[in-house]
Design an enzyme around this catalytic site. Structure first.
Site, PDB file in Angstrom:
ATOM      1  N   ARG A  34       0.833  -1.206   0.000  1.00 17.36           N
ATOM      2  CA  ARG A  34       0.000   0.000   0.000  1.00 17.36           C
ATOM      3  C   ARG A  34       0.869   1.258   0.000  1.00 17.36           C
ATOM      4  O   ARG A  34       1.873   1.330   0.725  1.00 17.36           O
ATOM      5  CB  ARG A  34      -0.942  -0.006   1.208  1.00 17.36           C
ATOM      6  CG  ARG A  34      -1.869  -1.183   1.175  1.00 17.36           C
ATOM      7  CD  ARG A  34      -3.099  -1.060   2.033  1.00 17.36           C
ATOM      8  NE  ARG A  34      -3.801  -2.349   2.023  1.00 17.36           N
ATOM      9  CZ  ARG A  34      -4.542  -2.802   1.015  1.00 17.36           C
ATOM     10  NH1 ARG A  34      -4.727  -2.049  -0.058  1.00 17.36           N
ATOM     11  NH2 ARG A  34      -5.116  -3.991   1.062  1.00 17.36           N
ATOM     12  N   ASN A  92       5.088   6.712 -13.302  1.00 14.76           N
ATOM     13  CA  ASN A  92       5.827   7.953 -13.505  1.00 14.76           C
ATOM     14  C   ASN A  92       7.297   7.623 -13.766  1.00 14.76           C
ATOM     15  O   ASN A  92       7.843   6.698 -13.166  1.00 14.76           O
ATOM     16  CB  ASN A  92       5.700   8.835 -12.259  1.00 14.76           C
ATOM     17  CG  ASN A  92       4.258   9.211 -11.958  1.00 14.76           C
ATOM     18  OD1 ASN A  92       3.519   9.559 -12.861  1.00 14.76           O
ATOM     19  ND2 ASN A  92       3.864   9.142 -10.699  1.00 14.76           N
ATOM     20  N   GLU A 100       9.162  10.239  -7.971  1.00 12.51           N
ATOM     21  CA  GLU A 100       9.776  10.554  -6.673  1.00 12.51           C
ATOM     22  C   GLU A 100      10.772   9.478  -6.239  1.00 12.51           C
ATOM     23  O   GLU A 100      11.852   9.803  -5.737  1.00 12.51           O
ATOM     24  CB  GLU A 100       8.649  10.671  -5.633  1.00 12.51           C
ATOM     25  CG  GLU A 100       9.086  10.937  -4.213  1.00 12.51           C
ATOM     26  CD  GLU A 100       7.909  10.798  -3.239  1.00 12.51           C
ATOM     27  OE1 GLU A 100       8.162  10.464  -2.076  1.00 12.51           O
ATOM     28  OE2 GLU A 100       6.750  11.010  -3.643  1.00 12.51           O
ATOM     29  N   VAL A 101      10.405   8.228  -6.436  1.00  7.38           N
ATOM     30  CA  VAL A 101      11.258   7.120  -5.988  1.00  7.38           C
ATOM     31  C   VAL A 101      11.848   6.419  -7.217  1.00  7.38           C
ATOM     32  O   VAL A 101      11.092   5.912  -8.065  1.00  7.38           O
ATOM     33  CB  VAL A 101      10.448   6.113  -5.140  1.00  7.38           C
ATOM     34  CG1 VAL A 101      11.349   4.972  -4.677  1.00  7.38           C
ATOM     35  CG2 VAL A 101       9.799   6.808  -3.940  1.00  7.38           C
ATOM     36  N   HIS A 105       7.872   1.483 -10.222  1.00 10.61           N
ATOM     37  CA  HIS A 105       6.667   1.073  -9.513  1.00 10.61           C
ATOM     38  C   HIS A 105       5.457   1.437 -10.348  1.00 10.61           C
ATOM     39  O   HIS A 105       5.423   2.488 -10.987  1.00 10.61           O
ATOM     40  CB  HIS A 105       6.565   1.731  -8.132  1.00 10.61           C
ATOM     41  CG  HIS A 105       6.832   3.201  -8.127  1.00 10.61           C
ATOM     42  ND1 HIS A 105       8.095   3.734  -8.217  1.00 10.61           N
ATOM     43  CD2 HIS A 105       5.991   4.264  -8.065  1.00 10.61           C
ATOM     44  CE1 HIS A 105       8.024   5.053  -8.186  1.00 10.61           C
ATOM     45  NE2 HIS A 105       6.752   5.404  -8.113  1.00 10.61           N
ATOM     46  N   HIS A 107       1.599   2.308  -9.992  1.00  8.00           N
ATOM     47  CA  HIS A 107       0.510   2.664  -9.082  1.00  8.00           C
ATOM     48  C   HIS A 107      -0.770   1.997  -9.589  1.00  8.00           C
ATOM     49  O   HIS A 107      -1.128   2.170 -10.764  1.00  8.00           O
ATOM     50  CB  HIS A 107       0.260   4.172  -9.084  1.00  8.00           C
ATOM     51  CG  HIS A 107       1.396   5.027  -8.614  1.00  8.00           C
ATOM     52  ND1 HIS A 107       1.413   5.618  -7.367  1.00  8.00           N
ATOM     53  CD2 HIS A 107       2.545   5.417  -9.217  1.00  8.00           C
ATOM     54  CE1 HIS A 107       2.514   6.343  -7.221  1.00  8.00           C
ATOM     55  NE2 HIS A 107       3.223   6.241  -8.341  1.00  8.00           N
TER      56      HIS A 107
HETATM   57  P1  5GP Z   1       6.214   8.420  -7.704  1.00 13.00           P
HETATM   58  O1  5GP Z   1       5.952   9.872  -7.616  1.00 13.00           O
HETATM   59  O2  5GP Z   1       7.686   8.094  -7.630  1.00 13.00           O
HETATM   60  O3  5GP Z   1       5.530   7.782  -8.885  1.00 13.00           O
HETATM   61  O4  5GP Z   1       5.495   7.768  -6.459  1.00 13.00           O
HETATM   62  C1  5GP Z   1       6.151   7.378  -5.300  1.00 13.00           C
HETATM   63  C2  5GP Z   1       5.088   6.919  -4.338  1.00 13.00           C
HETATM   64  O5  5GP Z   1       5.727   6.272  -3.248  1.00 13.00           O
HETATM   65  C3  5GP Z   1       4.265   8.073  -3.725  1.00 13.00           C
HETATM   66  O6  5GP Z   1       2.889   7.866  -4.025  1.00 13.00           O
HETATM   67  C4  5GP Z   1       4.546   7.989  -2.234  1.00 13.00           C
HETATM   68  O7  5GP Z   1       3.423   8.248  -1.440  1.00 13.00           O
HETATM   69  C5  5GP Z   1       5.047   6.562  -2.072  1.00 13.00           C
HETATM   70  N1  5GP Z   1       5.998   6.370  -0.980  1.00 13.00           N
HETATM   71  C6  5GP Z   1       7.088   7.125  -0.706  1.00 13.00           C
HETATM   72  N2  5GP Z   1       7.754   6.644   0.348  1.00 13.00           N
HETATM   73  C7  5GP Z   1       7.065   5.539   0.747  1.00 13.00           C
HETATM   74  C8  5GP Z   1       7.263   4.601   1.800  1.00 13.00           C
HETATM   75  O8  5GP Z   1       8.207   4.673   2.585  1.00 13.00           O
HETATM   76  N3  5GP Z   1       6.351   3.603   1.913  1.00 13.00           N
HETATM   77  C9  5GP Z   1       5.280   3.467   1.041  1.00 13.00           C
HETATM   78  N4  5GP Z   1       4.454   2.444   1.238  1.00 13.00           N
HETATM   79  N5  5GP Z   1       5.070   4.349   0.045  1.00 13.00           N
HETATM   80  C10 5GP Z   1       5.948   5.373  -0.097  1.00 13.00           C
END
Ligand code: 5GP
Length: 120
Positions: A34, A92, A100-101, A105, A107
Site C-alpha cells: 500500500r 511515472n 519521486e522514488v 513502480h 501505481h
Molecule cells: P512516484 O511519484 O515516484 O511515482 O510515487 C512514489 C510513491 O511512493 C508516492 O505515491 C509515495 O506516497 C510513495 N511512498 C514514498 N515513500 C514511501 C514509503 O516509505 N512507503 C510506502 N508504502 N510508500 C511510499
C-alpha cells in the site's frame, strides 16, 4: 539511455526489509504494497524485485520471467482488491514524469471515480 540504479532508494530498503510495508501480494519477482500516502481508497504500488529504475528500464532489461512475474502480481492485486468497477495504472518516470522514488513502480488506483487522467 544509461540507467544508474541507486540501491539506497526507499523501495530498495523496503525490498531488503529495512523499512516496513503493508504487503498486499508477493511472488518471486514482484512485491505489491500500500502507498503510504494513498490518493484513492485503493492505492497499491507494484514493484519488481530487481534493480530497475523505471518502466522503460524494466521493459528493456528485465528478463521474461521477471516481466511475467510482475504482470502476474498486477493481476493478483486487481483480484485481491476487487477493482471490478475499474482502476487506473500509472507509472511515472524521471523528471518530466515527476517520479519521486527511482525504483520502477506501477501505481494501481481504484475505489472511486478517478476523474480526468491529467490535472496539470
Ligand atoms: P512516484 O511519484 O515516484 O511515482 O510515487 C512514489 C510513491 O511512493 C508516492 O505515491 C509515495 O506516497 C510513495 N511512498 C514514498 N515513500 C514511501 C514509503 O516509505 N512507503 C510506502 N508504502 N510508500 C511510499
Amino acid at each position: 539511455m544509461v540507467y544508474a540504479y541507486d540501491d539506497q532508494n526507499i523501495f530498495a530498503k523496503i525490498l531488503r526489509g529495512e523499512i516496513p510495508n503493508q504487503t498486499v501480494f508477493e511472488n518471486e519477482h514482484a512485491l505489491a504494497f500500500r502507498d503510504i500516502n494513498a490518493q484513492a481508497p485503493v492505492h497499491v504500488l507494484v514493484i519488481p524485485k530487481g534493480p530497475y529504475m523505471s518502466l522503460d528500464h524494466f521493459a528493456r532489461d528485465g528478463s521474461a520471467d521477471e516481466q511475467v512475474g510482475f504482470m502476474k502480481a498486477v493481476a493478483e492485486v486487481c483480484r485481491l482488491e476487487a477493482v471490478d468497477a475499474g482502476f487506473r495504472a500509472v507509472a511515472n518516470a524521471r523528471e518530466d514524469g515527476v517520479q519521486e522514488v527511482p525504483h520502477y513502480h506501477l501505481h494501481i488506483l481504484a475505489g472511486r471515480n478517478l476523474g480526468p487522467m491529467l490535472m496539470g
